[in-house]
Scaffold this motif. Structure first.
Motif, PDB file in Angstrom:
ATOM      1  N   SER A  12       0.859  -1.181   0.000  1.00 44.96           N
ATOM      2  CA  SER A  12       0.000   0.000   0.000  1.00 44.96           C
ATOM      3  C   SER A  12       0.894   1.229   0.000  1.00 44.96           C
ATOM      4  O   SER A  12       1.747   1.382   0.869  1.00 44.96           O
ATOM      5  CB  SER A  12      -0.905  -0.001   1.234  1.00 44.96           C
ATOM      6  N   ARG A  14       1.205   5.304   0.179  1.00 44.31           N
ATOM      7  CA  ARG A  14       0.424   6.448   0.683  1.00 44.31           C
ATOM      8  C   ARG A  14       1.131   7.782   0.478  1.00 44.31           C
ATOM      9  O   ARG A  14       0.781   8.773   1.106  1.00 44.31           O
ATOM     10  CB  ARG A  14       0.085   6.235   2.156  1.00 44.31           C
ATOM     11  N   ASN A  70      -7.316   9.645   6.302  1.00 43.97           N
ATOM     12  CA  ASN A  70      -6.656   9.424   4.996  1.00 43.97           C
ATOM     13  C   ASN A  70      -6.193  10.736   4.338  1.00 43.97           C
ATOM     14  O   ASN A  70      -6.419  10.955   3.146  1.00 43.97           O
ATOM     15  CB  ASN A  70      -7.600   8.670   4.044  1.00 43.97           C
ATOM     16  N   ARG A 167       2.168 -10.700   8.057  1.00 37.43           N
ATOM     17  CA  ARG A 167       1.081 -11.568   7.602  1.00 37.43           C
ATOM     18  C   ARG A 167       0.979 -12.772   8.524  1.00 37.43           C
ATOM     19  O   ARG A 167       1.981 -13.227   9.080  1.00 37.43           O
ATOM     20  CB  ARG A 167       1.353 -12.073   6.172  1.00 37.43           C
TER      21      ARG A 167
HETATM   22  C1  LIG Z   1     -10.928  -3.069   1.511  1.00 36.26           C
HETATM   23  C2  LIG Z   1      -9.717  -2.310   1.991  1.00 36.26           C
HETATM   24  C3  LIG Z   1      -9.880  -1.064   2.574  1.00 36.26           C
HETATM   25  C4  LIG Z   1      -8.762  -0.325   2.973  1.00 36.26           C
HETATM   26  N1  LIG Z   1      -8.947   0.935   3.485  1.00 36.26           N
HETATM   27  C5  LIG Z   1      -7.872   1.685   3.790  1.00 36.26           C
HETATM   28  C6  LIG Z   1      -8.041   3.038   4.212  1.00 36.26           C
HETATM   29  O1  LIG Z   1      -9.158   3.564   4.310  1.00 36.26           O
HETATM   30  N2  LIG Z   1      -6.910   3.750   4.502  1.00 36.26           N
HETATM   31  C7  LIG Z   1      -5.651   3.226   4.385  1.00 36.26           C
HETATM   32  O2  LIG Z   1      -4.678   3.945   4.646  1.00 36.26           O
HETATM   33  N3  LIG Z   1      -5.465   1.936   3.983  1.00 36.26           N
HETATM   34  C8  LIG Z   1      -6.530   1.171   3.678  1.00 36.26           C
HETATM   35  N4  LIG Z   1      -6.358  -0.126   3.234  1.00 36.26           N
HETATM   36  C9  LIG Z   1      -4.982  -0.679   3.091  1.00 36.26           C
HETATM   37  C10 LIG Z   1      -4.639  -1.679   4.193  1.00 36.26           C
HETATM   38  O3  LIG Z   1      -4.421  -0.963   5.392  1.00 36.26           O
HETATM   39  C11 LIG Z   1      -3.382  -2.483   3.782  1.00 36.26           C
HETATM   40  O4  LIG Z   1      -3.686  -3.233   2.633  1.00 36.26           O
HETATM   41  C12 LIG Z   1      -2.911  -3.435   4.881  1.00 36.26           C
HETATM   42  O5  LIG Z   1      -2.468  -2.713   6.012  1.00 36.26           O
HETATM   43  C13 LIG Z   1      -1.751  -4.339   4.419  1.00 36.26           C
HETATM   44  O6  LIG Z   1      -0.642  -3.542   3.969  1.00 36.26           O
HETATM   45  P1  LIG Z   1      -0.075  -3.710   2.483  1.00 36.26           P
HETATM   46  O7  LIG Z   1      -1.212  -3.399   1.539  1.00 36.26           O
HETATM   47  O8  LIG Z   1       1.046  -2.698   2.363  1.00 36.26           O
HETATM   48  O9  LIG Z   1       0.396  -5.105   2.316  1.00 36.26           O
HETATM   49  C14 LIG Z   1      -7.454  -0.885   2.843  1.00 36.26           C
HETATM   50  C15 LIG Z   1      -7.298  -2.136   2.238  1.00 36.26           C
HETATM   51  C16 LIG Z   1      -8.406  -2.840   1.807  1.00 36.26           C
HETATM   52  C17 LIG Z   1      -8.208  -4.173   1.117  1.00 36.26           C
END
Ligand SMILES: Cc1cc2nc3c(=O)[nH]c(=O)nc-3n(C[C@H](O)[C@H](O)[C@H](O)COP(=O)(O)O)c2cc1C
Length: 187
Positions: A12, A14, A70, A167
């Motif tokens: 993810s 940001r 966010n 994980r």
């Molecule tokens: C359905 C869904 C909703 C999410 N909503 C947010 C969000 O509102 N804000 C945010 O910063 N990350 C959001 N995430 C990201 C997750 O926090 C992130 O995928 C998780 O912490 C794992 O980290 P990675 O994606 O880096 O592996 C969301 C992920 C999913 C799948």
């Protein structure tokens, strides 16, 4: 990149560079979604691609929920709004009988196709699920009957992301033959 490499590379993201996402990349990302499977091939997903920075700032300032606001979203060069136009067979009759909301599964698959394609193109993504659906609809003129379930920010990452979020081990998420039974690799 192989699929395995793409899956392992994805994080993810940001924080984004201001560089816009090229239209052909946006189309390639949406094409990956278009080819996704869906219940009864209903293809109920619809997407709104938002690149206008004022609109993205409005989404950030007016449509996020408290506690996880966010704030970083405001800097994203592209935000894809994941919508569903529910169809009669799979999503109304079928879902009522089975109790399964197929459109949510379909949208999740299609948007994760987008994520993987974007990763292959060197772009970073982050899902956003913590927003007010009504506010998003108001800002973007999305009709009431359309369901908005997710957003995806896409852009060139500003920094190399840190190490992977932890994980669960495979034994915690995979059972063999029956619930609770440990999976053992047979040799
Ligand atoms: C359905 C869904 C909703 C999410 N909503 C947010 C969000 O509102 N804000 C945010 O910063 N990350 C959001 N995430 C990201 C997750 O926090 C992130 O995928 C998780 O912490 C794992 O980290 P990675 O994606 O880096 O592996 C969301 C992920 C999913 C799948």
């Amino acid at each position: 990149m192989t699929l395995d490499e793409i899956i392992k590379k994805r994080r993810s993201i940001r924080s984004f560079q201001p560089t816009p996402v090229a239209s052909e990349d946006l189309l390639a990302i949406c094409e990956a979604a278009r080819l996704a499977p869906s219940a009864c091939n209903s293809q109920t997903w619809r997407f709104v691609a938002v690149t206008d920075s004022d609109t993205i700032k409005r989404l950030c300032n007016e449509a996020m929920r408290p506690v996880i606001p966010n704030r970083w979203l405001a800097q994203a060069p592209l935000v894809i709004i994941g919508c569903s136009q529910l169809d009669m067979v799979a999503n109304r009759i079928g879902s009522r009988i089975s109790g399964i909301e197929y459109y949510q599964i379909d949208l999740g698959i299609a948007m994760e196709h987008m994520v993987l394609k974007a990763t292959e193109l060197g772009l970073g993504t982050c899902w956003i699920g913590w927003f007010s659906e009504d506010r998003v609809k108001e800002i973007l003129g999305i009709p009431k009957k359309i369901k908005v379930s997710a957003m995806l920010t896409i852009g060139y990452p500003k920094e190399t992301p840190l190490k992977r979020q932890s994980r669960k081990t495979i034994n915690k998420i995979l059972f063999s033959e029956k619930w609770g039974q440990l999976f053992v690799v047979r040799t």
